[in-house]
Structures are given as structure tokens and as C-alpha cells.
Design a protein around this motif. Structure first.
Motif, PDB file in Angstrom:
ATOM      1  N   TYR A   1       1.663 -30.050  43.145  1.00  0.00           N
ATOM      2  CA  TYR A   1       2.361 -28.754  43.245  1.00  0.00           C
ATOM      3  C   TYR A   1       2.542 -28.370  44.706  1.00  0.00           C
ATOM      4  O   TYR A   1       3.552 -28.640  45.300  1.00  0.00           O
ATOM      5  CB  TYR A   1       1.607 -27.687  42.450  1.00  0.00           C
ATOM      6  CG  TYR A   1       1.430 -28.057  40.999  1.00  0.00           C
ATOM      7  CD1 TYR A   1       2.481 -27.956  40.099  1.00  0.00           C
ATOM      8  CD2 TYR A   1       0.209 -28.525  40.531  1.00  0.00           C
ATOM      9  CE1 TYR A   1       2.322 -28.309  38.766  1.00  0.00           C
ATOM     10  CE2 TYR A   1       0.044 -28.880  39.197  1.00  0.00           C
ATOM     11  CZ  TYR A   1       1.105 -28.768  38.316  1.00  0.00           C
ATOM     12  OH  TYR A   1       0.949 -29.118  37.014  1.00  0.00           O
TER      13      TYR A   1
ATOM     14  N   ARG B   1      -0.062 -23.214  45.565  1.00  0.00           N
ATOM     15  CA  ARG B   1      -0.561 -23.167  44.179  1.00  0.00           C
ATOM     16  C   ARG B   1      -2.079 -23.125  44.186  1.00  0.00           C
ATOM     17  O   ARG B   1      -2.693 -22.407  43.405  1.00  0.00           O
ATOM     18  CB  ARG B   1      -0.032 -24.372  43.406  1.00  0.00           C
ATOM     19  CG  ARG B   1      -0.590 -24.545  42.011  1.00  0.00           C
ATOM     20  CD  ARG B   1       0.219 -23.712  41.018  1.00  0.00           C
ATOM     21  NE  ARG B   1      -0.209 -23.948  39.663  1.00  0.00           N
ATOM     22  CZ  ARG B   1       0.458 -24.658  38.772  1.00  0.00           C
ATOM     23  NH1 ARG B   1       1.610 -25.197  39.081  1.00  0.00           N
ATOM     24  NH2 ARG B   1      -0.017 -24.810  37.572  1.00  0.00           N
ATOM     25  N   HIS B   2      -2.694 -23.914  45.050  1.00  0.00           N
ATOM     26  CA  HIS B   2      -4.159 -23.868  45.164  1.00  0.00           C
ATOM     27  C   HIS B   2      -4.607 -22.483  45.610  1.00  0.00           C
ATOM     28  O   HIS B   2      -5.520 -21.911  45.033  1.00  0.00           O
ATOM     29  CB  HIS B   2      -4.664 -24.936  46.137  1.00  0.00           C
ATOM     30  CG  HIS B   2      -6.073 -24.690  46.568  1.00  0.00           C
ATOM     31  ND1 HIS B   2      -7.146 -24.833  45.712  1.00  0.00           N
ATOM     32  CD2 HIS B   2      -6.594 -24.265  47.746  1.00  0.00           C
ATOM     33  CE1 HIS B   2      -8.257 -24.525  46.342  1.00  0.00           C
ATOM     34  NE2 HIS B   2      -7.946 -24.182  47.576  1.00  0.00           N
TER      35      HIS B   2
ATOM     36  N   TYR C   1      -3.129 -19.706  45.245  1.00  0.00           N
ATOM     37  CA  TYR C   1      -2.898 -18.760  44.145  1.00  0.00           C
ATOM     38  C   TYR C   1      -4.097 -18.768  43.200  1.00  0.00           C
ATOM     39  O   TYR C   1      -4.496 -17.722  42.693  1.00  0.00           O
ATOM     40  CB  TYR C   1      -1.609 -19.122  43.408  1.00  0.00           C
ATOM     41  CG  TYR C   1      -1.276 -18.160  42.292  1.00  0.00           C
ATOM     42  CD1 TYR C   1      -0.762 -16.898  42.574  1.00  0.00           C
ATOM     43  CD2 TYR C   1      -1.482 -18.510  40.960  1.00  0.00           C
ATOM     44  CE1 TYR C   1      -0.463 -16.009  41.562  1.00  0.00           C
ATOM     45  CE2 TYR C   1      -1.190 -17.621  39.944  1.00  0.00           C
ATOM     46  CZ  TYR C   1      -0.680 -16.373  40.239  1.00  0.00           C
ATOM     47  OH  TYR C   1      -0.400 -15.488  39.232  1.00  0.00           O
ATOM     48  N   SER C   2      -4.684 -19.943  42.988  1.00  0.00           N
ATOM     49  CA  SER C   2      -5.844 -20.026  42.095  1.00  0.00           C
ATOM     50  C   SER C   2      -7.047 -19.267  42.650  1.00  0.00           C
ATOM     51  O   SER C   2      -7.958 -18.907  41.905  1.00  0.00           O
ATOM     52  CB  SER C   2      -6.226 -21.488  41.833  1.00  0.00           C
ATOM     53  OG  SER C   2      -6.816 -22.071  42.977  1.00  0.00           O
TER      54      SER C   2
END
Length: 139
Positions: free
Chosen positions: A20, A24-25, A27-28
């Protein structure tokens, strides 16, 4: 056991980034990740494995620590229980790497929490979130 678990997380995070994006990381990290950066910096200080340092860096939340690096009080609407451990980890980053930016971040965080987000109730937040400086009320 700790190094095995870190290897698992290292591979998992690298896979998310490869499939991704690093965004994205990050966001986690909007969930409670505990003190992952703190634990990883501590483990790096013991093993000196550069993978652990890289992974610790990836658990430093830039959208939170960035404001602190700029010495801006933008704590409002951040979840206190999620972000206090991130700041503790940033202080560990300073202790492990000597990077003065992270000493500044930790010091500024404590200054604004103590001066503008601590209340007679004994807490620093309302419903686990920081709100406007020097106001306990929820908007």
C-alpha cells in the motif's frame, strides 16, 4: 520471544508499506498502539539491530510529533491515551539516538500538558481526548 515478535511486526509493517504505502501504516497508528516506539527503541538499545531502529521510527506518529517539533499546541481532539505513549517513545528515541529534536519534542509536550491541559480534576483530558487549551469543557 521479544525479538521473534519484533521480527513478525517488522515483516508485517514492511508488507503493508510495500503493498500500500507508508501513509497506510501511519493511518493504522490512529488506534491505541501502546508504547510500540518506546519498546522498539529500548530493544534497539540492547541489540543494536538497525531493523529495530527503523521499525521504532515507523511507530513515531508524524502527524502528532510533527506539531510538537514545530512547538505548536495542537493537542485538541487527539486521543490522550493513544498519544502519551507515543511521546514517551519519542523521549526514548532521544535517549537512544541523541537526536536533540526528540528532546525538544518531549520537553515541549510536557510543558504544554502541564501548563494548558492539566486540570483540578487531576486529569489532562475529558473523555480521553484533549480539547482546547485551558478549558476542560468538551465542545
Amino acid at each position: 520471544m521479544a525479538t521473534w515478535m519484533v521480527e513478525y511486526f517488522y515483516n508485517r509493517v514492511q508488507k503493508v508499506i510495500a503493498m500500500y504505502s507508508v501513509e497506510r501504516h501511519w493511518y493504522s497508528l490512529n488506534e491505541e498502539t501502546g508504547g510500540m516506539n518506546d519498546v522498539l527503541y529500548r530493544l534497539y538499545s540492547i541489540t543494536h539491530d538497525p531493523k529495530y531502529l527503523l521499525l521504532a521510527n515507523l511507530f513515531d506518529k508524524p502527524c502528532f510529533l510533527g506539531f510538537l517539533a514545530l512547538q505548536a499546541d495542537y493537542l485538541s481532539q487527539f486521543h490522550a491515551n493513544t498519544h502519551i505513549p507515543i511521546d514517551i517513545g519519542s523521549q526514548m528515541r532521544y535517549e537512544v539516538t541523541g537526536d536533540p529534536l526528540y528532546k525538544l519534542i518531549g520537553t515541549f509536550f510536557m510543558d504544554i500538558v502541564n501548563a494548558s491541559h492539566s486540570y483540578a480534576t487531576g486529569g489532562t483530558s475529558a473523555r480521553e481526548f484533549w480539547w482546547y487549551p485551558k478549558r476542560l469543557q468538551i465542545p
